[in-house]
Scaffold this motif. Sequence first.
Motif, PDB file in Angstrom:
ATOM      1  N   SER A 315      14.487  21.003   3.946  1.00 23.94           N
ATOM      2  CA  SER A 315      13.978  19.905   3.122  1.00 23.94           C
ATOM      3  C   SER A 315      15.081  19.311   2.267  1.00 23.94           C
ATOM      4  O   SER A 315      16.005  20.008   1.826  1.00 23.94           O
ATOM      5  N   GLY A 316      14.981  18.000   2.050  1.00 24.15           N
ATOM      6  CA  GLY A 316      15.946  17.312   1.201  1.00 24.15           C
ATOM      7  C   GLY A 316      17.309  17.153   1.822  1.00 24.15           C
ATOM      8  O   GLY A 316      18.297  16.906   1.114  1.00 24.15           O
ATOM      9  N   GLY A 317      17.417  17.296   3.144  1.00 23.54           N
ATOM     10  CA  GLY A 317      18.703  17.144   3.819  1.00 23.54           C
ATOM     11  C   GLY A 317      19.602  18.355   3.739  1.00 23.54           C
ATOM     12  O   GLY A 317      20.774  18.296   4.107  1.00 23.54           O
ATOM     13  N   ALA A 318      19.063  19.474   3.244  1.00 19.63           N
ATOM     14  CA  ALA A 318      19.880  20.687   3.150  1.00 19.63           C
ATOM     15  C   ALA A 318      20.176  21.224   4.548  1.00 19.63           C
ATOM     16  O   ALA A 318      19.464  20.940   5.511  1.00 19.63           O
ATOM     17  N   GLY A 319      21.224  22.008   4.646  1.00 17.30           N
ATOM     18  CA  GLY A 319      21.565  22.593   5.934  1.00 17.30           C
ATOM     19  C   GLY A 319      22.894  23.309   5.880  1.00 17.30           C
ATOM     20  O   GLY A 319      23.602  23.276   4.869  1.00 17.30           O
ATOM     21  N   GLY A 320      23.231  23.973   6.960  1.00 19.83           N
ATOM     22  CA  GLY A 320      24.495  24.694   7.019  1.00 19.83           C
ATOM     23  C   GLY A 320      24.484  25.711   8.139  1.00 19.83           C
ATOM     24  O   GLY A 320      23.688  25.628   9.085  1.00 19.83           O
ATOM     25  N   ASP A 321      25.384  26.670   8.040  1.00 23.62           N
ATOM     26  CA  ASP A 321      25.523  27.714   9.051  1.00 23.62           C
ATOM     27  C   ASP A 321      25.201  29.075   8.450  1.00 23.62           C
ATOM     28  O   ASP A 321      25.421  29.314   7.260  1.00 23.62           O
ATOM     29  N   LEU A 322      24.704  29.957   9.278  1.00 23.87           N
ATOM     30  CA  LEU A 322      24.502  31.358   8.924  1.00 23.87           C
ATOM     31  C   LEU A 322      25.341  32.201   9.880  1.00 23.87           C
ATOM     32  O   LEU A 322      25.784  31.711  10.921  1.00 23.87           O
ATOM     33  N   PRO A 323      25.592  33.470   9.554  1.00 21.20           N
ATOM     34  CA  PRO A 323      26.448  34.289  10.409  1.00 21.20           C
ATOM     35  C   PRO A 323      25.928  34.374  11.847  1.00 21.20           C
ATOM     36  O   PRO A 323      24.720  34.357  12.090  1.00 21.20           O
TER      37      PRO A 323
END
Length: 343
Positions: A315-323
Amino acid sequence: MMCLRRASVACCFTALLVASASPVHADPDTPGWGFGGDDGTNQQADTDADGTVSVEVGGVVFDRSKNGGGERAGALTSSTSWSPPPCWYAPKYTPEQLQKYLESIWNAESTGHEWDTEQREKYNADDEKKGFNKDKSGKGYWWGAYYDDGYPPGWDECDTEYFWVDEGDPPPADVPNAVTPQVLAELAYAEIQVPGTEVTLAPAEATKVNLPTWAWLDAAEFKPVSVTASVPVLGIEATATAEPVSLEIDPGTKDAEVYPASGVCEINDGRIGEPYTKGKADRTPPCGVKYLRSSGDDTFPLQATVTWTIDWTGSGGAGGDLPDGEFGAVQDVVVQEIQAVNR
């Protein structure tokens, strides 16, 4: 049964449940039990038999419709020391629900008069109109801890008592693992299931010494999978997506060579390895193994491990990578000597 003066509400509720012999979430076979319940609505407490415990309002809901499946499917193991949260905080009770919940504990007189008095003062319980923030009904929630089915290891990590958060406000910054899109992504990571990693080998039944054996995975099964975690009362969610990137082969003996020499077969055009077909006998397999000695009357335990990269959006454009995550399996391989006939 007496809890320590500074014990959390969770501790004292545990004492009450033991005394009443009517525990909420006491049966691991109950749908929704634990981390990743079967009904997709886990972390929602059922009502006690006598109706004294209200349904929790803010449990995490998982959408597993795009998850991996199959008989050999399993959960990923992080390739690092990172692990998903063992517990987290989310909206748990409305003012009226918390009042009903806590008063059932106080009325049982199992926690001690001094502790009960402190708690009544904390929640302003003697004020019929404002106690438990009832004057704010519909404008926020009491937040509390939720646990995966691995606690008590995670029990001590979420020992903050219930706290109020007005609707639309973020939770206190000093509270660890309060639900955010990233925390939801981490919880979704723990729910991901990926297909089994039994590779197809050619020759299939038994391979021969010094004969290259081709190895590959079913391209139809090895595609991205995802799980979405959400907290409906907050209107936030996050999706964790796992995508296969490589297959590592360990032949199970030092007397073997792997293809490529690193033993890591990268994904190529959406598939890992290449199926063997007629006419490829003189070619070196892009992914495979060559055994240099027979397995005799035994077998060699070939280990096949797939690495999956994990990214998330929320939500809200959040995001990224996880291991990265890994999932593997062992399969027995028969290796025979090539029989020569002398005339």
